[in-house]
Design a protein around this motif. Sequence first.
Motif, mmCIF file in Angstrom:
data_model
loop_
_atom_site.group_PDB
_atom_site.id
_atom_site.type_symbol
_atom_site.label_atom_id
_atom_site.label_comp_id
_atom_site.label_asym_id
_atom_site.label_seq_id
_atom_site.Cartn_x
_atom_site.Cartn_y
_atom_site.Cartn_z
ATOM 1 N N HIS A 10 28.941 -51.901 -31.208
ATOM 2 C CA HIS A 10 28.992 -52.967 -30.216
ATOM 3 C C HIS A 10 30.214 -52.756 -29.333
ATOM 4 O O HIS A 10 31.178 -52.108 -29.737
ATOM 5 N N ALA A 11 30.150 -53.259 -28.123
ATOM 6 C CA ALA A 11 31.265 -53.118 -27.192
ATOM 7 C C ALA A 11 31.129 -54.169 -26.098
ATOM 8 O O ALA A 11 30.044 -54.680 -25.842
ATOM 9 N N LEU A 12 32.248 -54.472 -25.485
ATOM 10 C CA LEU A 12 32.278 -55.387 -24.349
ATOM 11 C C LEU A 12 32.663 -54.578 -23.126
ATOM 12 O O LEU A 12 33.669 -53.875 -23.139
ATOM 13 N N ALA A 13 31.871 -54.660 -22.099
ATOM 14 C CA ALA A 13 32.194 -53.987 -20.842
ATOM 15 C C ALA A 13 32.342 -55.048 -19.763
ATOM 16 O O ALA A 13 31.433 -55.843 -19.539
ATOM 17 N N ILE A 14 33.492 -55.070 -19.126
ATOM 18 C CA ILE A 14 33.729 -55.994 -18.019
ATOM 19 C C ILE A 14 33.661 -55.174 -16.743
ATOM 20 O O ILE A 14 34.456 -54.257 -16.540
ATOM 21 N N LEU A 15 32.695 -55.496 -15.910
ATOM 22 C CA LEU A 15 32.499 -54.755 -14.677
ATOM 23 C C LEU A 15 33.066 -55.582 -13.524
ATOM 24 O O LEU A 15 32.512 -56.632 -13.186
ATOM 25 N N PRO A 16 34.167 -55.136 -12.939
ATOM 26 C CA PRO A 16 34.842 -55.927 -11.921
ATOM 27 C C PRO A 16 33.987 -56.164 -10.680
ATOM 28 O O PRO A 16 33.250 -55.287 -10.243
ATOM 29 N N LEU A 29 26.475 -50.539 -13.667
ATOM 30 C CA LEU A 29 25.886 -50.994 -14.927
ATOM 31 C C LEU A 29 25.130 -49.850 -15.604
ATOM 32 O O LEU A 29 25.301 -49.614 -16.797
ATOM 33 N N ALA A 30 24.340 -49.141 -14.847
ATOM 34 C CA ALA A 30 23.576 -48.026 -15.419
ATOM 35 C C ALA A 30 24.511 -46.961 -15.975
ATOM 36 O O ALA A 30 24.276 -46.428 -17.063
ATOM 37 N N ALA A 31 25.584 -46.661 -15.274
ATOM 38 C CA ALA A 31 26.529 -45.647 -15.739
ATOM 39 C C ALA A 31 27.193 -46.070 -17.042
ATOM 40 O O ALA A 31 27.341 -45.262 -17.967
ATOM 41 N N VAL A 32 27.577 -47.332 -17.143
ATOM 42 C CA VAL A 32 28.232 -47.836 -18.353
ATOM 43 C C VAL A 32 27.260 -47.845 -19.529
ATOM 44 O O VAL A 32 27.605 -47.437 -20.637
ATOM 45 N N VAL A 33 26.046 -48.285 -19.291
ATOM 46 C CA VAL A 33 25.044 -48.332 -20.368
ATOM 47 C C VAL A 33 24.713 -46.924 -20.854
ATOM 48 O O VAL A 33 24.660 -46.676 -22.061
ATOM 49 N N LEU A 34 24.516 -45.994 -19.943
ATOM 50 C CA LEU A 34 24.208 -44.624 -20.343
ATOM 51 C C LEU A 34 25.361 -43.986 -21.113
ATOM 52 O O LEU A 34 25.134 -43.276 -22.103
ATOM 53 N N ALA A 35 26.586 -44.227 -20.701
ATOM 54 C CA ALA A 35 27.738 -43.688 -21.422
ATOM 55 C C ALA A 35 27.803 -44.268 -22.831
ATOM 56 O O ALA A 35 28.075 -43.555 -23.801
ATOM 57 N N PHE A 36 27.517 -45.552 -22.971
ATOM 58 C CA PHE A 36 27.520 -46.193 -24.287
ATOM 59 C C PHE A 36 26.428 -45.600 -25.174
ATOM 60 O O PHE A 36 26.668 -45.269 -26.326
ATOM 61 N N LEU A 37 25.234 -45.441 -24.640
ATOM 62 C CA LEU A 37 24.125 -44.900 -25.429
ATOM 63 C C LEU A 37 24.373 -43.445 -25.801
ATOM 64 O O LEU A 37 24.053 -43.037 -26.928
ATOM 65 N N ASP A 38 24.946 -42.657 -24.897
ATOM 66 C CA ASP A 38 25.262 -41.266 -25.218
ATOM 67 C C ASP A 38 26.277 -41.202 -26.353
ATOM 68 O O ASP A 38 26.174 -40.358 -27.242
#
Length: 43
Positions: A10-16, A29-38
Motif C-alpha cells: 500500500h502507498a499514498l501518492a499526493i499529486l500536486p 496519475l497513470a505514471a504513478v500507478v504504473l510505477a507502483f504496479l511495476d
Amino acid sequence: MGEGRPKGGHALAILPGLTHYNIFASPLLAAVVLAFLDEQQTA
C-alpha cells in the motif's frame, strides 16, 4: 522512489495541483500507478 514506503503493498501518492474531480484526466496519475504496479511485480 519507493524509499520509506511501508511493506504490505500500500502507498499514498499526493499529486500536486489535482483534485478528485480532475485526477483521472491527468497523465501523472497513470505514471504513478504504473510505477507502483511495476514495483509490486518486482518485489
